[in-house]
Design an enzyme around this catalytic site. Structure first.
Site, mmCIF file in Angstrom:
data_model
loop_
_atom_site.group_PDB
_atom_site.id
_atom_site.type_symbol
_atom_site.label_atom_id
_atom_site.label_comp_id
_atom_site.label_asym_id
_atom_site.label_seq_id
_atom_site.Cartn_x
_atom_site.Cartn_y
_atom_site.Cartn_z
ATOM 1 C CG ASP A 1 -6.969 2.064 3.344
ATOM 2 O OD1 ASP A 1 -7.051 0.955 3.875
ATOM 3 O OD2 ASP A 1 -6.447 2.251 2.441
ATOM 4 N N GLY B 1 6.943 6.990 -2.227
ATOM 5 C CA GLY B 1 6.120 5.712 -1.341
ATOM 6 C C GLY B 1 5.583 4.698 -2.679
HETATM 7 N N1 LIG Z 1 2.532 13.422 1.370
HETATM 8 C C1 LIG Z 1 3.530 12.189 1.739
HETATM 9 N N2 LIG Z 1 4.661 12.614 2.200
HETATM 10 C C2 LIG Z 1 5.478 11.486 2.218
HETATM 11 N N3 LIG Z 1 5.187 10.459 1.917
HETATM 12 C C3 LIG Z 1 4.127 10.001 1.543
HETATM 13 C C4 LIG Z 1 3.104 11.129 1.127
HETATM 14 N N4 LIG Z 1 1.998 10.581 0.741
HETATM 15 C C5 LIG Z 1 2.407 9.075 0.633
HETATM 16 N N5 LIG Z 1 3.755 8.898 0.865
HETATM 17 C C6 LIG Z 1 4.373 7.688 0.941
HETATM 18 O O1 LIG Z 1 3.710 6.905 -0.146
HETATM 19 C C7 LIG Z 1 2.992 5.790 0.305
HETATM 20 C C8 LIG Z 1 1.705 5.274 -0.407
HETATM 21 O O2 LIG Z 1 0.890 6.773 -0.496
HETATM 22 P P1 LIG Z 1 -0.504 6.456 -0.482
HETATM 23 O O3 LIG Z 1 -1.191 5.686 0.645
HETATM 24 O O4 LIG Z 1 -1.348 7.819 -0.409
HETATM 25 O O5 LIG Z 1 -1.117 5.470 -1.820
HETATM 26 P P2 LIG Z 1 -1.986 4.290 -2.215
HETATM 27 O O6 LIG Z 1 -1.629 3.895 -3.553
HETATM 28 O O7 LIG Z 1 -3.393 5.174 -2.316
HETATM 29 O O8 LIG Z 1 -1.880 3.521 -0.971
HETATM 30 P P3 LIG Z 1 -2.589 2.429 -0.195
HETATM 31 O O9 LIG Z 1 -2.013 0.984 -0.570
HETATM 32 O O10 LIG Z 1 -2.754 2.573 1.050
HETATM 33 O O11 LIG Z 1 -4.194 2.326 -1.083
HETATM 34 C C9 LIG Z 1 2.573 5.953 1.689
HETATM 35 O O12 LIG Z 1 2.379 4.800 2.484
HETATM 36 C C10 LIG Z 1 4.042 6.820 2.229
HETATM 37 O O13 LIG Z 1 5.012 6.031 2.594
#
Ligand SMILES: Nc1ncnc2c1ncn2[C@@H]1O[C@H](COP(=O)(O)OP(=O)(O)OP(=O)(O)O)[C@@H](O)[C@H]1O
Length: 522
Positions: free
Chosen positions: A256, A141
């Protein structure tokens, strides 16, 4: 120190784009500057990400970028570590205990922690993550802070998700709060945390359980953004609400909550466990030195200081209301009618709590469900439903007795017929205010609003000829939700005020040269 070298696949895709500090800095980041986040890529979720290693300038962050951003070239990690194989005792010795205390038994059992254990931080390994995991090229992701990659345990080949963060106070707060709460069954579990340094850049590498159902936004969109039944939404909100209750009981606000931060354990609805992830904005109240100081006892503390925690938590409740609304209708309650991610009209509607329950999607929804949404989307945070109120509501507690068909449209269970028809247009404010022409500026023509004769006359001339603008496709919701949550989060980040003396602001310079401003005294 292990030596990490990266070997590239010669066969590159045609549309590869190098990620440079310049391209990286043009996107949105949770970091105060893009250069602070070596893993940030300015990418759109829908576009594949390509990198050309050879064109990437040899900066201290290149290796990390390569390690964590690339999913398309054949990257191999060559780890040569001349250290002997560690014994169990040595492993323990190398376990970096950042925390002042170990994980308690009650935390391990997923029980809410008393407030004083909130000082607990996380435990992490300092040995290279590649000792224990194979880092894959697969991107699971993409979020604002970079990519989430797949990795595999070297012991049993189990697949996990790997999130890489540049070490710093903000990422430590994220990891600490996630680690503290991740034993709850509706919060994504942290498996391991590594603190590794690459070319003098300290990183936190967080191995989390991989949930194969992916995030709820993608899943909902892939299913055509068709409204879910009340029963299904009730189940999702019940599970995520349980996680939120756990957090709020520990005095932590997630701040969030949105569809893409709800991750599904399986692709099937049956038996799916929904889990809250991404603690990038999570917050718990710091010790309030202001209130503890002799000059500001709680007697004299202003209400906004006393109620800040409550605002942060109520922000989560508002988000749950938005999630519920979207899942039940297929579109968000607040959106720009001009197809923009955000507009002044939309902002006004959020702050005044103006949204609609259009007949097509909402007439068959139970009045009690709409009431729950109304109480979650109240503009006054102190009046918003608390998580305990929501969990006791009929929408959550009465779930198991409902047998709605999947679209819920002809269930006959709607109780609207017995209660007064809710207004088609609802205001989440304290009372239904008279409509303000500016607030209504880009309101859909289909909405009926209680307004005075004067307002009606003002409005009728300019608004009812507009073509109906359809609610945006769901992928733009991410941006809208981010902006809306940004507005709502209180005490978010440090605000830097530039010095007027050193400011390079053009407008200021022009005004100074036009003598509109008095020159600054030295
Ligand atoms: N444990 C997991 N299992 C499967 N997919 C995941 C997992 N963790 C994250 N993802 C995928 O990755 C994407 C981004 O993860 P995450 O939200 O933790 O990252 P971020 O960079 O902090 O995002 P944000 O834009 O919300 O701040 C999620 O929307 C999901 O699609």
């Amino acid at each position: 120190m292990p030596n990490i070298s990266i070997m590239n696949n010669q066969e590159k895709e045609v549309n590869e784009k190098p990620i440079t500090p310049e391209t990286a800095s043009s996107g949105i980041s949770m970091y105060s500057s893009a250069s602070e986040n070596p893993f940030f890529a300015n990418v759109n979720r829908s576009t594949p990400i390509f990198m050309d290693y050879e064109n990437v300038p040899d900066t201290p962050t290149t290796i990390q970028r390569n390690l964590c951003l690339d999913a398309t070239s054949n990257m191999e990690l060559d780890i040569s570590d001349d250290e002997h194989e560690e014994t169990e005792a040595e492993k323990q010795a190398r376990l970096c205990v950042c925390a002042s205390r170990q994980v308690s038994e009650s935390q391990a059992a997923g029980q809410p922690q008393p407030k004083e254990t909130l000082t607990t931080t996380f435990t992490s390994y300092t040995r290279p993550i590649t000792d224990d995991y194979k880092i894959s090229h697969e991107i699971i992701g993409v979020g604002e802070s970079g990519k989430v990659m797949a990795c595999y345990s070297k012991t049993d080949n189990t697949k996990y998700a790997l999130k890489v963060l540049r070490d710093g106070p903000k990422s430590r707060r994220e990891v600490q709060l996630h680690f503290l709460t991740c034993k709850h069954e509706n919060i994504v579990s942290i498996i391991d945390i590594y603190e590794n340094t690459f070319d003098n850049v300290k990183c936190l590498l967080v191995v989390i359980e991989f949930l194969e159902g992916g995030d709820l936004l993608t899943r909902f969109e892939n299913q055509g953004s068709k409204p879910y039944s009340e029963e299904k939404v009730g189940e999702i909100i019940k599970q995520i609400g349980s996680a939120v209750r756990y957090l709020h009981d520990m005095n932590i606000a997630h701040r969030d909550i949105k569809l893409e931060n709800i991750i599904c354990s399986s692709a099937e609805d049956e038996g799916c466990v929904y889990k809250l992830g991404d603690f990038g904005f999570a917050k718990r109240p710091e010790r309030n030195h202001l209130m503890e100081s002799p000059c500001c006892t709680p007697f004299y503390a202003p209400p906004e200081v006393l109620s800040r925690e409550r605002y942060d938590k109520s922000c989560d409740m508002w988000s749950l209301g938005v999630v519920m609304y979207i899942l039940l209708s297929g579109y968000p309650p607040f959106y720009s009618l001009h197809g923009m991610p955000f507009s002044p009209g939309m902002q006004k509607r959020i702050t005044t709590g103006l949204y609609a329950f259009p007949h097509d999607e909402w007439d068959h929804i139970k009045a009690t469900t709409k009431d729950e949404i109304r109480h979650l989307l109240l503009t006054d945070p102190s009046k918003r439903t608390t998580i305990h109120g929501l969990m006791k509501s009929y929408f959550i507690s009465g779930r198991s007795t409902l047998t709605l068909p999947s679209n819920g449209s002809d269930s006959g269970l709607s109780d609207d017929s017995e209660s007064p028809q809710p207004p088609m247009f609802f205001t989440g404010g304290d009372e239904t205010p008279d409509a303000d022409p500016d607030t209504l500026e880009d309101m859909p023509p289909t909405m009926s609003v209680k307004m005075s004769k004067r307002t009606e006359a003002t409005m009728s001339a300019r608004m009812f000829n507009r073509p109906i603008v359809k609610a945006p496709r769901l992928h733009s919701i991410q941006e809208e939700m981010n902006r809306a949550l940004d507005m709502m989060r209180l005490g978010n980040d440090t605000c830097y005020i530039k010095s007027l003396k050193t400011s390079g602001n053009n407008l200021l310079a022009r005004r100074r040269s036009n003598k509109q401003l008095a020159p600054l005294k030295a």
